[in-house]
Design a protein around this motif. Structure first.
Motif, PDB file in Angstrom:
ATOM      1  N   TYR A 143       0.849  -1.201   0.000  1.00 43.17           N
ATOM      2  CA  TYR A 143       0.000   0.000   0.000  1.00 43.17           C
ATOM      3  C   TYR A 143       0.880   1.244   0.000  1.00 43.17           C
ATOM      4  O   TYR A 143       0.840   2.066  -0.891  1.00 43.17           O
ATOM      5  N   CYS A 152       1.091  -5.582   2.036  1.00 47.25           N
ATOM      6  CA  CYS A 152      -0.145  -6.092   1.433  1.00 47.25           C
ATOM      7  C   CYS A 152       0.189  -6.950   0.216  1.00 47.25           C
ATOM      8  O   CYS A 152       1.231  -6.776  -0.413  1.00 47.25           O
ATOM      9  N   PRO A 261      -5.298  -2.693   2.718  1.00 43.70           N
ATOM     10  CA  PRO A 261      -5.894  -2.553   4.043  1.00 43.70           C
ATOM     11  C   PRO A 261      -7.086  -1.604   3.996  1.00 43.70           C
ATOM     12  O   PRO A 261      -7.288  -0.898   2.993  1.00 43.70           O
ATOM     13  N   PRO A 262      -7.887  -1.548   5.047  1.00 46.31           N
ATOM     14  CA  PRO A 262      -8.982  -0.571   5.087  1.00 46.31           C
ATOM     15  C   PRO A 262      -8.442   0.847   4.905  1.00 46.31           C
ATOM     16  O   PRO A 262      -7.510   1.261   5.591  1.00 46.31           O
ATOM     17  N   HIS A 263      -9.034   1.581   3.965  1.00 46.53           N
ATOM     18  CA  HIS A 263      -8.579   2.939   3.673  1.00 46.53           C
ATOM     19  C   HIS A 263      -9.697   3.698   2.972  1.00 46.53           C
ATOM     20  O   HIS A 263     -10.660   3.102   2.478  1.00 46.53           O
ATOM     21  N   ARG A 320     -11.555  -2.160   1.467  1.00 49.39           N
ATOM     22  CA  ARG A 320     -10.359  -3.003   1.505  1.00 49.39           C
ATOM     23  C   ARG A 320     -10.460  -4.035   0.382  1.00 49.39           C
ATOM     24  O   ARG A 320     -11.505  -4.132  -0.294  1.00 49.39           O
ATOM     25  N   THR A 377      -3.564   4.577   6.361  1.00 49.97           N
ATOM     26  CA  THR A 377      -4.726   3.721   6.191  1.00 49.97           C
ATOM     27  C   THR A 377      -5.879   4.246   7.030  1.00 49.97           C
ATOM     28  O   THR A 377      -5.808   5.298   7.650  1.00 49.97           O
TER      29      THR A 377
END
Length: 389
Positions: A143, A152, A261-263, A320, A377
């Motif tokens: 990422y 990632c 990742p969650p972003h 994600r 993130t």
């Protein structure tokens, strides 16, 4: 200290450095070399892994994203579609766009040439590796590989698309048709973005477009609104466009890692083209929802800039990417916003005593500074722009 006690430490240091070099070559390189287990560098803490089941994620995959029919947006049902568009941006931050007018040949060719780029030998791909965030072309992995403590399962190629004549000579020349196909796609998706911005301004109540047969009792106000709209659209027309080609190779242990990742996305709008392999998830009411790919469609999401511009009415939502053990997944994200040197702020017409200003001004330089110094993130950057009451 004897040599016998020193050498193991040196050996471990060499091994560690060797592994780090291998990781920076990307996950496709790892996959092609027959990796059978996910390296520790890619293993997420147990609480962040996608296989964690709890009451918040149970049954989350059953919810579908709102679908916006672009053709209907151009027809007599525009007002109803605008209401659906506003509802999608307020309640989901995402929608699927169908019948968008870009020929299937152009979208399918873009996915195909992206796949063929990632199939090039590593020696050809690595020529575009760069740590410079401002580079017109940048090949990399993870990422934010400079700051990521856990990597990632993703390789990417980022292409600056504006101004196109300046950026194009830096783009990959292999595959031989790469530039031709990518330019056609970039131009069409930019036009589609500008048309969507026009609809979004109207859905926010900033533009009042009447039928030509209707009475116009407030010509001065309407002229002022039209002028403001033209100024905004002109700024977006000259604005930033970043195209990100993503490759998610098969992963031997997909439950231990994520493709991304969650972003949330930094810009105004992101238009995502993806192949038929599932992977994208969005967070809705604390549940992770898998987006079912609709052939030929775009997944469109609100970026941080649009949340700021709308003063919080439209939501930039966490998302994600999952990976799998069987199939490659290819996607092409086109991120659009104002020019890099411009400042984004809440639209004055959306600020009032009952809805006070919620965000401070921001610009691209602030984002790059944040990206280089902190965890980028989640929605950490957007939260850093919020005004405290």
């Amino acid at each position: 200290m004897s040599p016998a006690t020193v050498m193991p430490e040196v050996s471990r240091k060499v091994d560690y450095d060797s592994l780090e070099i291998q990781y920076l070559k990307g996950v496709k390189h790892l996959f092609e070399n027959g990796i059978e287990h996910v390296p520790k560098k890619y293993i997420l803490p147990a609480s962040d892994r996608p296989n964690v089941v709890n009451e918040r994620s149970h049954g989350a995959d059953n919810l579908e994203l709102p679908i916006i029919d672009f053709a209907e947006l151009q027809g007599p049902n525009r007002s109803q579609v605008l209401n659906s568009l506003a509802s999608a941006c307020e309640n989901y931050g995402f929608f699927q766009l169908v019948n968008h007018g870009i020929p299937y040949e152009i979208t399918s060719d873009m996915v195909d040439v992206s796949k063929r780029f990632f199939e090039l030998p590593f020696s050809q791909r690595e020529k575009y590796m760069s740590a410079d965030m401002g580079s017109p072309v940048r090949y990399g992995t993870s990422y934010n590989q400079t700051n990521d403590s856990v990597f990632c399962w993703r390789d990417f190629l980022k292409l600056v698309c504006h101004p196109l004549p300046d950026a194009l000579p830096h783009w990959p020349s292999s595959p031989l048709d790469f530039r031709k196909l990518a330019v056609s796609y970039a131009k069409d998706v930019k036009f589609l973005f500008l048309t969507l911005v026009d609809a979004i301004l109207e859905s926010l109540g900033l533009v009042n477009k009447k039928n030509t047969t209707e009475e116009k009792d407030e010509d001065d106000d309407e002229d002022e609104n039209e002028n403001e709209e033209e100024e905004i659209l002109k700024e977006f027309e000259d604005g930033s466009q970043l195209m990100v080609l993503n490759c998610y190779p098969p992963c031997p242990q997909p439950d231990l890692t994520l493709g991304m990742p969650p972003h949330s996305d930094y810009g105004f709008l992101t238009l995502l083209l993806q192949d038929e392999v599932k992977g994208l998830q969005i967070q809705h009411k604390e549940n992770w929802i898998t987006v079912e790919p609709i052939p030929g469609s775009f997944v469109v999401n609100v970026g941080d800039h649009l949340e700021i511009f709308s003063n919080g009415r439209f939501k930039s939502v966490l998302h994600r990417v999952l990976v799998n053990s069987m199939n490659y997944r290819i996607s092409v994200a086109s991120l659009h916003s104002l020019p890099f040197e411009s400042t984004m702020r809440p639209c004055p017409k959306l600020v009032s005593e009952t809805n006070p200003r919620r965000y401070m001004d921001t610009n691209f330089a602030s984002f790059i500074e944040y990206l280089n110094s902190r965890d980028s993130t989640k929605k950490n950057f957007l939260h850093s722009r919020k005004l405290t009451s």
